[in-house]
Structure formats: C-alpha cells, structure tokens
Design an enzyme around this catalytic site. Structure first.
Site, PDB file in Angstrom:
ATOM      1  N   LYS A  15       0.859  -1.188   0.000  1.00 52.20           N
ATOM      2  CA  LYS A  15       0.000   0.000   0.000  1.00 52.20           C
ATOM      3  C   LYS A  15       0.893   1.235   0.000  1.00 52.20           C
ATOM      4  CE  LYS A  15      -3.945   2.161   2.272  1.00 52.20           C
ATOM      5  NZ  LYS A  15      -3.452   3.527   2.002  1.00 52.20           N
ATOM      6  N   PHE A  17      -1.935   0.140 -10.700  1.00 48.77           N
ATOM      7  CA  PHE A  17      -2.442  -1.091 -10.094  1.00 48.77           C
ATOM      8  C   PHE A  17      -3.779  -1.538 -10.668  1.00 48.77           C
ATOM      9  CE2 PHE A  17      -3.090   2.365  -6.852  1.00 48.77           C
ATOM     10  CZ  PHE A  17      -4.443   2.601  -7.096  1.00 48.77           C
ATOM     11  N   ARG A  48     -16.952   1.212  -3.237  1.00 51.53           N
ATOM     12  CA  ARG A  48     -16.320   0.475  -2.127  1.00 51.53           C
ATOM     13  C   ARG A  48     -16.772  -0.975  -2.191  1.00 51.53           C
ATOM     14  NH1 ARG A  48     -13.246   2.542   1.471  1.00 51.53           N
ATOM     15  NH2 ARG A  48     -14.024   4.658   1.101  1.00 51.53           N
ATOM     16  N   LYS A  98      -7.621  -3.501   2.493  1.00 55.93           N
ATOM     17  CA  LYS A  98      -6.364  -2.905   2.941  1.00 55.93           C
ATOM     18  C   LYS A  98      -6.031  -3.424   4.330  1.00 55.93           C
ATOM     19  CE  LYS A  98      -8.456   1.421   4.653  1.00 55.93           C
ATOM     20  NZ  LYS A  98      -8.438   2.907   4.549  1.00 55.93           N
TER      21      LYS A  98
END
Length: 280
Positions: free
Chosen positions: A48, A120, A190, A196
């Site tokens: 991340k 990504f 979302r 994460k």
C-alpha cells in the site's frame, strides 16, 4: 429598465465561470478493511503506497476528485491511450514532499523527476484482476518510461505469511498491504474485492467546527469536530502539534485520522489526527 435588465443578463452569461475540466468525480474502486478468516490464496497482494491516487484518462492525469494534476509533459510522454488507475509516489515516508509536488499548478521540473506513477488497475478493462495485472506489466514493459511502473503483485500462501509480509513492509517504514481478489472483474465503488491491511486503521472526515482548548491549550484549538461521509460526528483531539493547534485545519477541509477499532455505535476508538488531505 427592461433594456438594462437584459444588458445585465447578457453580462452574466458572458462572464459565467467556465466549468472545470472534470466536473464529474471518477468512479473508482475503494477498499474495505481486511479481516482475519479470509482465504488469502484467492488474492493478489501489493504494498500500500502512501501516495496520491491518480487516474490516467489517456490524455492527462486527474485526481480522485476529478481535477487535473499538472504533471510536466515529459513525465507522461509515451503513456498509453488505455485508461489507468494508480498512485503517484516518491518513496516511503515522502508523502509531504509528494503532496507539495503534485499540488503545484506550475510543475517543478526537479521535484517531478523524483515521482513515478505506479499502476495497479486498468480502468473498465475486461478479464480477471490477474489477467489485468499481467496486461499492466505488458503495457509498462512496452513503453519503457522511467516514470511509469507496474506495482508488484504477488501471492501469499496463508495468513501467517501475510502478517510476516506486513511486518517486513512496516519495518521498512511502509504503510501496509492491499489485497485484490485475483478472480475479480473490474468493479468500482467500495467493494470487498479490494482490502487494505495496516497496523493502524485510518479514515477521513470533514472538519465542521473548532473546539476551543482549555488549560495548556487555552487560546488554541482543543479538538476538531469532524463528520464522516456516513454522517457520524465526533471530536478529534489528539495527534496535533502545538503549531497545528495554533493554526488548525480549516473548517470544511478533509483530515485523515488513525484509529484502532470501532465502538458498537460506529465511532472510532483512540482516534488521532494524522494530516490534512491536500486539495485536489
């Protein structure tokens, strides 16, 4: 009078502000928080990055709020016509330098040479995420730009391996990990296909009021009253330097805070101010 009103109306139309280049916020994928018990073998894992999210629309870089990012022409020279999703990044622990660089309306040549765009995701592309990740590597490999990179995606065998990887990243001052379901089609919003994992959780909220300080903070801000995107309000009172209490984040600004968990009422536990999100 009728003629005067008409003339004023004409002037208002003539001098009407020009709409921004991107009035619509890009529809992008946002992560949920990782939780124990998932089968990590079904995910591709990447570091991340603590950078600035940016979308390449085939012509220019834009922020997650839809505003142009003023990168130098040489930075994006050779970038593909394919729409990309990624992160502008300098390195671990370099967020403030990066933020100052990408916010400039007149880009600094020297500062931008430290930045790279780490891809990504392929926006609106078909296939599974594994297939799109391989396509990203081919695109980046064919372009040979030092400023365009494919973020490394890898598998882990189990949860223990995932935690060891997280510990290794954090020990080198990294932020955490992202897990993207390898079989996921391209989706936005979302979604649980993207998770994460960080040693501390973080979130964003809008400042709606300054709460006056008491005692040693008399004459300064004691806390910020903030509101989450879900409408939850709470006080954010720790994590500030004396300078930040003297000149607190402006009302209406977006701040990032860290926390450990949520109460049964949904409020963050041990919430602490981290930084102001830069305007986009």
């Amino acid at each position: 009078m009728r003629g005067l009103h008409g003339f004023i109306y004409f002037l208002l139309l003539w001098f009407e502000p020009v709409a921004p280049a991107y009035a619509q916020v890009p529809d992008i994928l946002l992560a949920h928080i990782y939780h124990e018990g998932i089968d990590v073998r079904e995910y591709l894992v990447s570091e991340k990055l603590d950078g600035v999210r940016a979308i390449w629309d085939g012509k220019q870089l834009i922020s997650r709020q839809g505003n142009p990012i003023h990168a130098p022409g040489w930075f994006t020279r050779g970038f593909p016509t394919q729409s990309l999703d990624g992160e502008l990044w300098i390195g671990r622990g370099q967020f403030e330098l990066l933020s100052g660089t990408v916010r400039q309306s007149t880009p600094s040549e020297n500062d931008w040479r430290k930045v790279a765009y780490y891809v990504f995701e392929l926006s609106n592309a078909e296939g599974t995420f594994s297939e799109r990740a391989r396509q990203i590597e081919r695109i980046v490999g064919n372009i040979h730009s030092p400023y365009l990179k494919a973020i490394k995606q890898f598998h882990v065998s189990d949860e223990a391996s995932l935690k060891r990887t997280l510990d290794s990243i954090v020990a080198r001052h990294g932020e955490g990990l992202m897990l993207h379901r390898a079989d996921a089609p391209y989706v936005t919003g979302r979604n649980h296909v993207l998770l994460k994992l960080k040693p501390q959780l973080d979130a964003e909220a809008r400042v709606i009021a300054h709460v006056p300080g008491k005692g040693k903070y008399l004459g300064k801000v004691g806390a910020l009253l903030v509101e989450t995107p879900q409408g939850l309000q709470f006080r954010l009172g720790t994590g500030f330097s004396d300078a930040e209490r003297a000149q607190p984040p402006a009302i209406g600004s977006i701040v990032t805070y860290t926390y450990r968990d949520l109460t049964k009422n949904g409020k963050p536990k041990f919430a602490s101010f981290l930084r102001v999100r830069p305007p986009e």
